[in-house]
Design an enzyme around this catalytic site. Structure first.
Site, PDB file in Angstrom:
ATOM      1  N   GLU A  59      -7.578  -3.231  -9.707  1.00 15.35           N
ATOM      2  CA  GLU A  59      -8.882  -3.030  -9.118  1.00 15.35           C
ATOM      3  C   GLU A  59      -9.570  -2.012 -10.030  1.00 15.35           C
ATOM      4  OE1 GLU A  59     -10.584  -2.223  -4.682  1.00 15.35           O
ATOM      5  OE2 GLU A  59      -9.219  -0.732  -5.508  1.00 15.35           O
ATOM      6  N   GLU A  93     -15.004  -5.197  -1.783  1.00 10.68           N
ATOM      7  CA  GLU A  93     -14.889  -4.522  -0.486  1.00 10.68           C
ATOM      8  C   GLU A  93     -16.103  -3.646  -0.177  1.00 10.68           C
ATOM      9  OE1 GLU A  93     -11.247  -2.340  -0.812  1.00 10.68           O
ATOM     10  OE2 GLU A  93     -12.069  -0.830  -2.167  1.00 10.68           O
ATOM     11  N   GLU A 138       0.871  -1.170   0.000  1.00 11.17           N
ATOM     12  CA  GLU A 138       0.000   0.000   0.000  1.00 11.17           C
ATOM     13  C   GLU A 138       0.911   1.223   0.000  1.00 11.17           C
ATOM     14  OE1 GLU A 138      -3.312   0.675  -0.336  1.00 11.17           O
ATOM     15  OE2 GLU A 138      -2.497   2.706  -0.382  1.00 11.17           O
TER      16      GLU A 138
END
Lengths: 726, 726
Positions: free
Chosen positions: A525, A531, A438
């Protein structure tokens, strides 16, 4: 021939070169496009499909901020760094005449490293129009490629003395619709695509925009009629149209802004921090602008235009690139049951300053050695390839929303994550670990540490990385989809290839087929993923739209496979509901093509439904063939795929709010061969909201002559595995 | 004691904590400062020197754009990335009360790795005021250090729950002058300091600003009364005041904006691309703001406040950091006689695309193997340490002004530069090569290639690099002096230290004493250097101002030593004139302190004046002692320095337009010891414009009792070497 007649012919030639009208037809003749110059020398094109107009005459061109002149050391300009408009030189949209046209045909079949099909045919007729702008003595080429399933075109800027460096103010490519079509759209945004789709007429977009813009960690909508690509459209007379781009490289991401009086879309590029929309050096070209069109929605899904318009693979040895089916320490953080962070209560943390061995652990940290080992055991037991672990490295306590630059180092584990032991343990079980980077959108920090981070991966047995770009971009003022950032994503992919690392970038710009050129980009993504089912839920028809939109550009790491729909059961504080049935979740492994597939739910939820879980264990993730059997955007998709190098087939169906009765023929099977089909379907009383876990599993013998009628519940679907009978 | 009186005492205590008045005195008592809170809780300070007011009561504080609250994953904000003003929380400039005050004294003598003196005394009294802002429950500390020669103060932000992340809108530090002083100023600018100094009253700045802003390759002036630091001032009653900053780290560069009705300067920070002026995370602090003051101009030059306010050396082994005297392939390109580029006529070039072996060389390329060898021979013959070569690497054909990102790779030589052979040849002659990294301000490109470039240097025998940042910054919208870029310069310095590489950064932010902490930063340009003598010339008094301004922060790679003042003789197309005498050029090696000194002229010009050149060969570049003998900004500077570890002294004098009669006593020499002085002075008829090369050299015996009277011509000066008599 007398002089008079000769003059007449000459005149014809001149007339020809002024209007420059040219017609191009697709190999099978279904598509036809016309190019011409409008009065004033503006390039225009139009497109028909089986005689129906798809694109009304639409303008082409770009507007520049500088004229491309070179500043030298002797030419110190007191104007500073604000490029000014300089009259006609800013126009690359009018004043053109046709200098030359060239046509060509191309037909080739190539083999992707991974994909929906073993072979991909790239078959088109091409028209390349060279334009001359006499007032500036500049040239621009527009190259059209007409396939049987659509059109691609791009701008090409040859090297020339009057066009060297260009600053793009805007690209003015139009897509003039023939009416008030139905659109399946996302709000245009410089920073996110993580929105639910809205289905509406074009004329309704403006009114629906405010409610369509739901909150996100970084978002910059730009227009009340701005929408994203890939944009799916359906006309009143039954045409399906998809607008997107291919090969987005060293250019800013294209959105579409709608003139909703005339139903004309126009390109709207993502600006950089200084407001400019592109910095180019000739020779160069724009990405391809694509119009996929058919009267059969299934052909939109089967189209390979986006891949075909990208360059062939640039990685010589691709033997290390392999599809991955994985589980991971992730869903428990997404649902809020556990944390990425190791501790709470510190106002903030600093790399190299905060001593994590001295802080009090919160007890909510997900990525502990013991817990990761449970995932490794689970993965090994059920035949998965790999385990992803998020929150393994220091810095998560204040990772985004603070414009914090020095946020992660990508190499230092939390004290309760024993990297070496996990490496040893995973290897002993034959499981690969998937790294997580991340970046918190702190991109300079990531680039500065990228070599070290990739080397660290290789040293510790990681061959694939999930990277993330949550929050506002640093350098501050840049956007997720600007040329600057697109350049970064590709830098990370190319550098990863050098280390033989596969990349799955989240929150990056939506793909445009560059995985053909860089097949180590095994996932993205760049859309609303699973999510959001834990953030309040997505619309039940979401997965019937993704293949028509987001997946046109490349595979998505959607992270399907949720078996427990009431998130409360995982985290009592989270009342979100997953708006699909369990059977729908199984179908996603087939309907959402990706070489990277996660089983995203917790092991304990899979252990509750071992018979249904068997499908996730069995389903392939790489394919020889794909057959789109039924499709209607927002309503249903049914696809059958043959596993790569195997006689097994897998079928998936998903549908929306209304449910769906699917009628399919298994004529894709090998004639005369006997198969056993295992059908995972919604139970008769299943419903995504009230009864999502009601499924039925049955086995039956089938052949190529079999026909099936299967009922999918609202927000439901089915999955079938078909293997030769022993 | 009755209750009434007790109440009275209590009131007194409250009154004290509201106004919080505190007085601090310098160790020798000459300087005195006062701190107090104004009505409304605004921190203020004032400063006196020998009873004269230097700074009238002046406000202190910062204004924020956000309140420092933390956004979490659960707190998706639809506001996007525009931090908003949020009422009182934006103020760190009022509403304060004094929570605590602490005083301390400090006296230490430390040894720099290189410097003007062997020992540096760091002696001050300190006052640390902790302020509490009750309305927000936030704390801020202001730390004052009062030296005998000036004041330093900074803001400190402890870690605390209500002040975690700060976005700085502006810093509001005032310096309220007592009258319409004389200032020696440069236009405030976010991107360059390469201006001539203007000498004027404060009230005249506004009117003179337009003509002071001369063209530059990247420039962004911001205010009609904005000026740069270090700013030199002189009051009507004979005080010399210098305003600057120290330890500019992870913060944006401070300019000063003048309220020219009240003669109040206020800090004006350099914005980033998104317009914000700083992103901070507590615990953190601002750079030091410095006020050096004396009634003797020489003490301004001798002040070590800027170094003392920086942190001690962070590099453990400094044995590889060595002062460097060098020549280089440079002046011929600056004058326009030769080119950095290898070829002309290409519209543009591209790394990895342009094949330089196939292009036609222009014949004007400076950095050829043969020519570099001539410089190596010259350096070896005359005892220089090193040779710099600019234009050795591909990419110069279109290197700046085009916002071109991928401009240099820092590792690929032009075809006519034989890197390996030059490495071999230089080593055989005992000469070091100085690397050149022009970045063209394309900073992402540089950072991406930095490790490779530094490794390439070490592999090829280069220990020092001259880096350059010409043109507008990429990332576009950033400025040379923003926090983003200041962070970059330090990144390049720290990374270089890891490779044991010395850095000399041109066009970077002007130094603030960080060479104490990172002594591998052996030079900076960051002002108008000698190159401008070939771009039209600088003012004759330029070098009498640099030590009062630019050099307050650290050494400058000014590149002195020009012997041929008519640039036409080098390049007939360039009529620029060097506005100094030859003797002045010699003096610069002493008056402009730097551990990095170039002999910038062409070897053939030195060969014409071998007797004068002898001084450049002899002069030291590192020192045990420095004595400022005479000084007046804009008029003259005379300094004597003792060579490090040697009994030899060197004296230099430079003056401005009016010339100067220098009267010096050699009482710095060892008493009773006999010396021989070689004096290089202007000839009686010398003049910077009409007769710059008229110099005289004479030798004489001298002792500590000797006194000399020497006449310097307009734009002239003298240089003396003094060695013990054999």
């Amino acid at each position: 021939m007398n002089k008079k007649i000769k003059g007449f012919f000459l005149l014809l030639t001149v007339a020809y070169s002024v209007s420059g009208a040219q017609t191009l037809t697709s190999p099978n003749g279904n598509l036809s496009m016309n190019f011409s110059l409008q009065a004033g020398g503006t390039p225009t094109y139009s497109l028909t499909y089986k005689g129906k107009t798809v694109i009304n005459p639409s303008k082409l061109g770009l507007e520049l901020l500088t004229e491309g002149a070179k500043r030298t050391f002797d030419d110190f300009s007191p104007e500073g760094n604000v490029p000014g408009d300089k009259g006609k030189k800013n126009s690359l949209f009018d004043g053109f005449e046709v200098l030359d046209t060239a046509t060509a045909s191309f037909d080739e079949t190539w083999q992707p490293v991974w994909g929906e099909t073993k072979d991909i045919r790239n078959h088109y007729n091409e028209l390349a129009v060279t334009l001359k702008q006499s007032a500036t003595d500049r040239r621009m080429m527009i190259r059209f490629r007409l396939f049987d399933d659509g059109l691609g075109f791009r701008y090409e800027f040859p090297q020339q003395k009057n066009l060297i460096y260009m600053v793009v103010k805007e690209e003015h490519t139009q897509f003039a619709m023939t009416g008030d079509h139905t659109a399946y759209w996302l709000p245009g945004d410089y920073d996110t695509q993580e929105y639910d789709y809205t289905t509406s007429r074009l004329s309704e977009i403006r009114g629906l925009m405010p409610q369509a813009i739901t909150p996100n960690s970084s978002q910059t909508p730009f227009s009340p009629t701005g929408v994203q690509t890939a944009l799916m459209l359906k006309t009143g007379d039954g045409l399906y149209i998809n607008l997107h781009e291919a090969a987005l490289i060293n250019y800013s991401c294209m959105h579409l802004n709608l003139d909703d009086r005339n139903f004309v879309f126009e390109s709207f590029l993502t600006p950089g921090a200084n407001g400019t929309k592109g910095h180019l050096q000739t020779p160069c070209q724009s990405p391809w602008r694509t119009v996929i069109v058919s009267d059969d929605a299934r052909e939109i899904l089967a189209s390979n235009i986006t891949l075909n318009l990208n360059e062939p693979c640039k990685i010589e040895d691709t033997s290390w690139i392999k599809p991955v089916k994985y589980v991971g320490v992730w869903w428990e953080m997404i649902t809020g049951a556990k944390d990425w962070a190791y501790t709470t209560g510190l106002p903030s943390v600093q790399l190299g300053v905060t001593d994590y061995t001295q802080v009090k652990p919160s007890g909510r940290h997900g990525a502990t050695t013991a817990h990761v080992k449970e995932y490794i055991d689970f993965a090994a037991l059920h035949g998965f390839d790999a385990v992803l672990v998020e929150g393994w490295n220091i810095g998560w306590e204040d990772w985004f929303g603070n414009s914090k630059e020095n946020v992660f180092d990508f190499v230092t584990p939390y004290p309760d994550f024993d990297l070496k032991e996990i490496k040893r343990y995973a290897a002993s079980k034959g499981i690969k670990m998937v790294m997580h980077h991340e970046t918190s959108s702190s991109v300079r920090n990531y680039e500065r540490r990228l070599d070290t981070a990739y080397r660290f991966m290789k040293d510790n047995g990681y061959d694939a990385v999930k990277s993330g770009y949550v929050g506002d971009i640093i350098p501050r003022g840049e956007h997720h989809y600007s040329q600057w950032m697109n350049n970064h994503y590709l830098y990370a992919i190319e550098k990863a290839a050098g280390y033989q690392i596969m990349v799955n970038a989240h929150e990056a710009v939506r793909p445009t087929g560059i995985c053909r050129t860089y097949p180590n980009l095994i996932g993205n993504e760049s859309a609303r993923g699973t999510e959001y089912q834990a953030f309040g839920g997505s619309k039940p028809n979401h997965a019937t739209l993704l293949p028509f939109t987001r997946l046109i550009g490349g595979p998505m790491d959607y992270t399907p496979g949720i078996f427990e729909m009431d998130i409360e059961k995982i985290n009592p504080g989270n009342t979100s509901h997953v708006n699909t049935t369990l059977a729908n979740q199984l179908a996603l492994y087939v309907t959402l093509y990706s070489p990277l597939q996660m089983a995203a739910d917790l092991p304990e939820n899979y252990n509750r439904f071992p018979d249904a879980f068997q499908f996730i264990k069995d389903v392939a993730i790489d394919w020889d063939e794909s057959k789109y059997l039924e499709a209607e955007p927002g309503k249903y998709i049914t696809v059958a795929r043959k596993a790569k190098g195997s006689p097994a087939w897998f079928v998936g169906n998903v549908c929306g709010e209304e449910g769906f009765t699917s009628k399919i023929a298994l004529d894709f099977l090998e004639p005369g061969k006997k198969y056993v089909a295992t059908i995972y379907s919604d139970a008769p009383d299943a419903h995504y909201k009230t009864n999502p876990q009601a499924y039925a599993i049955r086995q039956m013998n089938v052949t190529a002559k079999s026909k099936l009628t299967l009922k999918s519940a609202p927000g439901g679907g089915y999955a079938i595995s078909i293997v030769p009978k022993q």
